[in-house]
Write a protein that holds these residues in place. Sequence first.
Motif, PDB file in Angstrom:
ATOM      1  N   THR A 198      32.598  41.820  38.550  1.00 42.96           N
ATOM      2  CA  THR A 198      32.992  43.217  38.647  1.00 42.96           C
ATOM      3  C   THR A 198      32.004  44.040  39.468  1.00 42.96           C
ATOM      4  O   THR A 198      30.820  43.719  39.540  1.00 42.96           O
ATOM      5  N   THR A 238      32.515  47.557  39.024  1.00 44.10           N
ATOM      6  CA  THR A 238      32.742  48.842  38.375  1.00 44.10           C
ATOM      7  C   THR A 238      31.416  49.395  37.872  1.00 44.10           C
ATOM      8  O   THR A 238      30.629  48.679  37.248  1.00 44.10           O
ATOM      9  N   ASN A 291      30.310  51.491  35.491  1.00 42.01           N
ATOM     10  CA  ASN A 291      29.916  51.584  34.082  1.00 42.01           C
ATOM     11  C   ASN A 291      30.517  50.473  33.224  1.00 42.01           C
ATOM     12  O   ASN A 291      30.756  50.654  32.030  1.00 42.01           O
ATOM     13  N   TYR A 292      30.756  49.315  33.830  1.00 46.06           N
ATOM     14  CA  TYR A 292      31.336  48.206  33.065  1.00 46.06           C
ATOM     15  C   TYR A 292      30.230  47.322  32.498  1.00 46.06           C
ATOM     16  O   TYR A 292      29.262  46.990  33.184  1.00 46.06           O
ATOM     17  N   TYR A 293      30.398  46.918  31.212  1.00 45.57           N
ATOM     18  CA  TYR A 293      29.481  45.971  30.581  1.00 45.57           C
ATOM     19  C   TYR A 293      30.304  45.026  29.709  1.00 45.57           C
ATOM     20  O   TYR A 293      31.232  45.467  29.012  1.00 45.57           O
ATOM     21  N   SER A 294      29.977  43.746  29.748  1.00 48.68           N
ATOM     22  CA  SER A 294      30.716  42.777  28.938  1.00 48.68           C
ATOM     23  C   SER A 294      30.486  43.054  27.458  1.00 48.68           C
ATOM     24  O   SER A 294      29.406  43.481  27.040  1.00 48.68           O
ATOM     25  N   ASN A 314      39.762  38.418  32.006  1.00 48.81           N
ATOM     26  CA  ASN A 314      39.616  38.825  33.400  1.00 48.81           C
ATOM     27  C   ASN A 314      39.519  37.610  34.335  1.00 48.81           C
ATOM     28  O   ASN A 314      38.498  37.417  35.003  1.00 48.81           O
ATOM     29  N   LEU A 374      39.700  43.220  37.809  1.00 45.88           N
ATOM     30  CA  LEU A 374      38.531  44.091  37.883  1.00 45.88           C
ATOM     31  C   LEU A 374      38.038  44.314  39.307  1.00 45.88           C
ATOM     32  O   LEU A 374      37.482  45.371  39.617  1.00 45.88           O
TER      33      LEU A 374
END
Length: 342
Positions: free
Chosen positions: A170, A172, A174-177, A214, A244
């Motif tokens: 990703t 993005t 502000n994406y966090y797993s 994803n 994503l």
Amino acid sequence: MLKIKNFLIACLFLFPQYFFAQHTDLINSNRPGETMSAFSVGKSVIQAEVGFYGINENHNTQDYEATGFGTDFTLRWGLFHEQLEFIADIEYQNEKFTTPATTFRKSNFRQTVLGAKYLIYDPFKRYNKDINIYSYNANKKFSWRQLIPAVSIFAGANFVFKDNPYAYNTNTLNYYSDGFKIAPKIMLITQNHFGDGRWVLVTNILADYISSDNPGYGYILTLTRGFNSKWSGFLENQGYKSDLYSDAIVRGGAAYLLSRNVQIDASVSKNLKNSPSILYGGIGFSIRYDDNHKNKLVNYGKAIKKKSKKNKNKDKNKIKEPTEEEIIDYQEKERERKAKYE
């Protein structure tokens, strides 16, 4: 003329020996491109491929800029069979992000993959090339057999750790797993050699993060050209698509052979979109340990046989094993000798 005939007749016996094994006299690295080659490093051979890169990123819709660095490490280990190779592929990245409101850093493992590759078809195996002892040009003409690729399959797993901002490829902001996961990865690999072997086309078709929320799918095409016994260059195109992130990337670079077991390289990568726009530049090296390989080709395909302690005294007057400098690239030597009589 008699010397030419004797040399070409000898080639009839030497070619099968060269192509039958995975191991080659010179290191065969996947760097600096991103494709995985169809052939393994060879049984009992260990090879490390390491890279360092800088990154510049600009996103026109999320309104941020980022600069940073990263490192990637690949360990390749041939075990059990010539066709089988175990692979660990790890990449770490650190970036500083700047937005109109704040500045912050992101750092984590961008990729952690463990798996194995197996060669399922080798077009050179059990194939004896017909050599025209009267015409050098006839031996260099195009062969339709060159369109038949070597084929391998790779199967492994991605290890995704919790709170990883780079999970699932990703970009993005502000994406966090959300937790630790293991997601399968599979790949179909083909490899063609054209002309006298200096042109190589490698294709990877992959399915990534299978069974996760994803999954992603992609391809990589790499065309490599060997300029001489030391220098080679490549051009590469990569495409990737998931829910994503999706992108297309072009790469180019060169590699230089320091010795039969050490290679250095440099490359530049640029994607084809501006959400985000990404520019990479990197350098790296590859190093191989192959002393345990039993089928090492030396002086036109002859295997090195280690002498037992009992026979050391008897063999004192015999010719010593060749040094590393005496170990030669069979294909390159063949081209040089043929060129003398062209």
